[in-house]
Design an enzyme around this catalytic site. Structure first.
Site, PDB file in Angstrom:
ATOM      1  N   GLU A 221       0.822  -1.207   0.000  1.00 41.14           N
ATOM      2  CA  GLU A 221       0.000   0.000   0.000  1.00 41.14           C
ATOM      3  C   GLU A 221       0.860   1.263   0.000  1.00 41.14           C
ATOM      4  O   GLU A 221       0.550   2.250  -0.682  1.00 41.14           O
ATOM      5  CB  GLU A 221      -0.941   0.013   1.208  1.00 41.14           C
ATOM      6  CG  GLU A 221      -1.939  -1.129   1.255  1.00 41.14           C
ATOM      7  CD  GLU A 221      -3.040  -1.010   0.194  1.00 41.14           C
ATOM      8  OE1 GLU A 221      -3.030  -0.029  -0.581  1.00 41.14           O
ATOM      9  OE2 GLU A 221      -3.902  -1.912   0.146  1.00 41.14           O
ATOM     10  N   ARG A 225       0.736   3.823  -3.314  1.00 41.70           N
ATOM     11  CA  ARG A 225       0.067   5.099  -3.059  1.00 41.70           C
ATOM     12  C   ARG A 225       1.056   6.235  -2.813  1.00 41.70           C
ATOM     13  O   ARG A 225       0.939   7.300  -3.433  1.00 41.70           O
ATOM     14  CB  ARG A 225      -0.885   4.976  -1.859  1.00 41.70           C
ATOM     15  CG  ARG A 225      -1.946   3.915  -2.034  1.00 41.70           C
ATOM     16  CD  ARG A 225      -2.968   3.969  -0.911  1.00 41.70           C
ATOM     17  NE  ARG A 225      -3.744   2.735  -0.832  1.00 41.70           N
ATOM     18  CZ  ARG A 225      -5.029   2.661  -0.522  1.00 41.70           C
ATOM     19  NH1 ARG A 225      -5.705   3.750  -0.260  1.00 41.70           N
ATOM     20  NH2 ARG A 225      -5.645   1.499  -0.462  1.00 41.70           N
ATOM     21  N   ASP A 365      -5.099 -10.122  -8.176  1.00 40.88           N
ATOM     22  CA  ASP A 365      -5.356  -9.268  -9.330  1.00 40.88           C
ATOM     23  C   ASP A 365      -4.121  -8.640  -9.982  1.00 40.88           C
ATOM     24  O   ASP A 365      -3.817  -8.875 -11.159  1.00 40.88           O
ATOM     25  CB  ASP A 365      -6.360  -8.178  -8.950  1.00 40.88           C
ATOM     26  CG  ASP A 365      -6.014  -7.456  -7.647  1.00 40.88           C
ATOM     27  OD1 ASP A 365      -4.965  -7.758  -7.039  1.00 40.88           O
ATOM     28  OD2 ASP A 365      -6.801  -6.589  -7.227  1.00 40.88           O
ATOM     29  N   GLU A 531     -12.025   0.238 -10.461  1.00 38.61           N
ATOM     30  CA  GLU A 531     -11.600  -0.718 -11.493  1.00 38.61           C
ATOM     31  C   GLU A 531     -12.445  -0.668 -12.768  1.00 38.61           C
ATOM     32  O   GLU A 531     -11.907  -0.763 -13.880  1.00 38.61           O
ATOM     33  CB  GLU A 531     -11.594  -2.145 -10.919  1.00 38.61           C
ATOM     34  CG  GLU A 531     -10.483  -2.404  -9.925  1.00 38.61           C
ATOM     35  CD  GLU A 531     -10.774  -1.834  -8.555  1.00 38.61           C
ATOM     36  OE1 GLU A 531      -9.814  -1.625  -7.772  1.00 38.61           O
ATOM     37  OE2 GLU A 531     -11.967  -1.578  -8.250  1.00 38.61           O
TER      38      GLU A 531
END
Length: 632
Positions: A221, A225, A365, A531
């Protein structure tokens, strides 16, 4: 170009005569002369006289009608004078001359090839653009971003996330001001200078001490980010240009220095692991790392660090960031897979996959996303194995996971919770909706489909993948339209041939797919995820089909209607199937960093952040593609 049809001049004259304009008088006389009336009347002298009389009467009526003028109703034209009389005579004679004018010349008929060429030129010149005002709609998205930022700034500045209902901030991502950094490049792309200035000033004043002083952060993360957002801001603010300036406000170097400082802290996750697989968590103030409580790392997390660390090495000239992160993908290349598909857990202690659960939703993913994107970012490098791994995995997806719903045949990607020996589960996370965009990128490498076809760059498999991308994008959009709110849930299930799922639908009884899609009570929430609009953006850029803009606008309107908080910000929802929906007190950073950015780009100029020159990281931060021909 096809060979022109063999037209003859006889055909041209015939067709032109067929459509030539003729006077009213000529039409009447020709009809009379060719009708049965002519044959009957010419038999007697009385008939001849009556016909001549009728023709003279018609001529008189036409002349008097054409030369008549309408009287004025306000008294201003009572005394027209000599000049008006002369003008009336002239007008009358002019009209008489026009009665006998020659028919206008028509242009020659065009061949089919000439018609196609003319229509294409009209389309390209924009003469056929009579659709919605996309610029005005794009401005609405920009206003939504400003509204979201105003709520964060007023109630949560410096915290990771805004709680818009309770008007406070919360640190759920380590306390590095994640919303500020996630939103910064969105503000730059939109041209919201006030937000750029506010975010840049906060980063310059507060971020360095937080990097040194904060506690535990998640490697994945924090990389996508914070590191990703800082590197993108550095590029978009002109950091790679000679002179390294943004003349007003925060200097680009500030963003790069903080990205490098943070990455130096994060490297301990790689170097302290006994394998090529990094630990999942880092303690910043101790410069220490440790695995998750269960000892495992997510496959997607360890394989979704490379775009950021490669770009950082390229900017700084220090290869250590790229070397450490690429060891992960090089190691994954050697592990056994199921037709290119991998389990969602991996052990940093052994370096081996753990369990058999295979899916393209959470924890799986972005492994598939970064295979193609890291290769695209570094075209001309020796990392062609990534492209090979990507191609193999997509073949596996099509063979093992792609299914169709009943009764209406929506294409979806299922899961293998018990590995290839078990049955396919008809469960699909909203997270899987990244896949249509990734498939389209993999097919055309970011250029338009039309250009790729013209230059003969697409293989049969590329075209097949592009078709699958469009089918899946349709499914992802229907996950929105099937609900009462027009917003998608976190997870859906599909009715599948021979395996019917039970449970309620989305609440929109008008949807054609109300019997195809099942939404279970625990999965009805919406987190403002990006998404689907990400894939709509990519597919619009590649196919140039305006339906993707239309779908994106419908999704944006639903966000505006049900998630906007009047005092500032937007909220997640607990249940998208009921009206009014219950709100959840959270605005995720990716709503500003991804969702609104992709919507803005979807509705705007296609030359902004072109897909053949930029690659977006999994948090929608754009990095320039660094081809071998470029100076590294």
């Amino acid at each position: 170009m096809s060979k022109s049809l063999p037209y003859s001049m006889k055909d041209v004259h015939y067709d032109n005569a067929k459509f030539r304009q003729r006077s009213f008088f000529k039409v009447i006389t020709q009809n009379m002369l060719t009708s049965n009336l002519k044959r009957e009347c010419v038999k007697c002298s009385t008939g001849k006289f009556l016909m001549l009389l009728m023709l003279c009467g018609l001529a008189y009526l036409m002349l008097t009608r054409m030369s008549s003028i309408h009287p004025s109703t306000d008294g201003t034209a009572k005394n027209v004078g000599d000049q008006k009389g002369a003008k009336l005579i002239a007008d009358g004679s002019g009209r008489l001359r026009r009665l006998w004018r020659k028919p206008p010349r028509l242009p020659p008929m065009l061949t089919p090839d000439e018609i196609t060429s003319r229509n294409r030129s009209l389309h390209n010149s924009g003469n056929l653009d009579v659709g919605p005002n996309w610029k005005a709609r794009q401005q609405r998205v920009k206003e939504a971003f400003i509204h979201a930022w105003s709520g964060y700034k007023n109630y949560a500045m410096g915290f990771d996330e805004l709680m818009p209902l309770s008007h406070r901030g919360v640190d759920g991502l380590g306390g590095l001001g994640a919303t500020i950094i996630d939103a910064l490049d969105t503000a730059m792309i939109m041209g919201v200078d006030e937000v750029v200035s506010e975010a840049g000033s906060w980063i310059e004043e507060h971020l360095p001490e937080r990097i040194d002083g904060k506690g535990q952060v998640n490697l994945f993360e924090t990389t996508i980010r914070i590191v990703g957002g800082l590197l993108s801001a550095y590029h978009l603010s002109g950091g790679e240009q000679s002179g390294n300036a943004s003349q007003n406000g925060t200097k680009p170097a500030v963003y790069l220095e903080n990205a490098r400082k943070l990455a130096d802290h994060l490297l301990i996750a790689f170097t302290s692991s006994p394998s090529a697989i990094p630990f999942s968590d880092v303690v910043l103030h101790d410069r220490a790392a440790h695995p998750a409580p269960d000892g495992l790392s997510s496959t997607s997390e360890v394989s979704t660090l490379q775009l950021e660390f490669n770009y950082l090495s390229s900017l700084t000239g220090d290869p250590k960031y790229s070397l450490e992160s690429m060891k992960v993908l090089e190691h994954l290349k050697t592990l056994p897979k199921v037709e290119g598909l991998v389990p969602i857990y991996i052990s940093p202690h052994s370096g081996e996959f753990s369990g058999e659960n295979i899916r393209l939703g959470s924890r799986g993913d972005s492994y598939y996303e970064y295979l193609i994107k890291v290769w695209l970012q570094n075209q001309g490098s020796n990392w062609t194995y990534l492209h090979n791994m990507y191609e193999e995995s997509i073949k596996g997806v099509k063979h093992l996971l792609v299914r169709k719903s009943v009764p209406n045949g929506l294409v979806f990607v299922g899961e293998l919770p018990y590995g290839p020996q078990g049955s396919v589960s008809p469960k699909m996370d909203h997270l899987v909706c990244f896949l249509p965009g990734t498939l389209a990128l993999g097919a055309t490498k970011g250029i338009t489909k039309e250009k790729a076809m013209r230059e003969n760059l697409l293989s049969f498999e590329d075209l097949e993948n592009l078709k699958l991308a469009e089918d899946l994008a349709k499914t992802c959009f229907e996950m929105y339209s099937v609900t009462s709110t027009g917003l998608a849930p976190e997870i859906v299930y599909f009715n599948m041939e021979g395996e019917s799922e039970s449970g309620p639908g989305g609440g929109n009884k008008d949807s054609k797919y109300v019997n195809d899609i099942i939404i279970k009570p625990a999965d009805r929430h919406n987190l403002l995820r990006p998404e689907t609009v990400e894939s709509l953006f990519i597919l619009f850029r590649i196919t140039e089909d305006p339906k993707y803009q239309k779908w994106g606008w419908e999704i944006f309107e639903a966000f505006e209607k049900y998630t906007k908080v009047d005092s500032g910000g937007y909220s997640s929802l607990d249940d998208v199937t009921t009206l009014p929906p219950q709100r959840r007190d959270k605005m995720e950073t990716f709503f500003l960093g991804e969702t609104l950015k992709y919507l803005y780009l979807l509705l705007g100029d296609t030359n902004v952040i072109p897909l053949d020159e930029y690659v977006f990281n999994t948090e929608a931060h754009p990095f320039p593609i660094r081809r071998a021909s470029r100076k590294q």
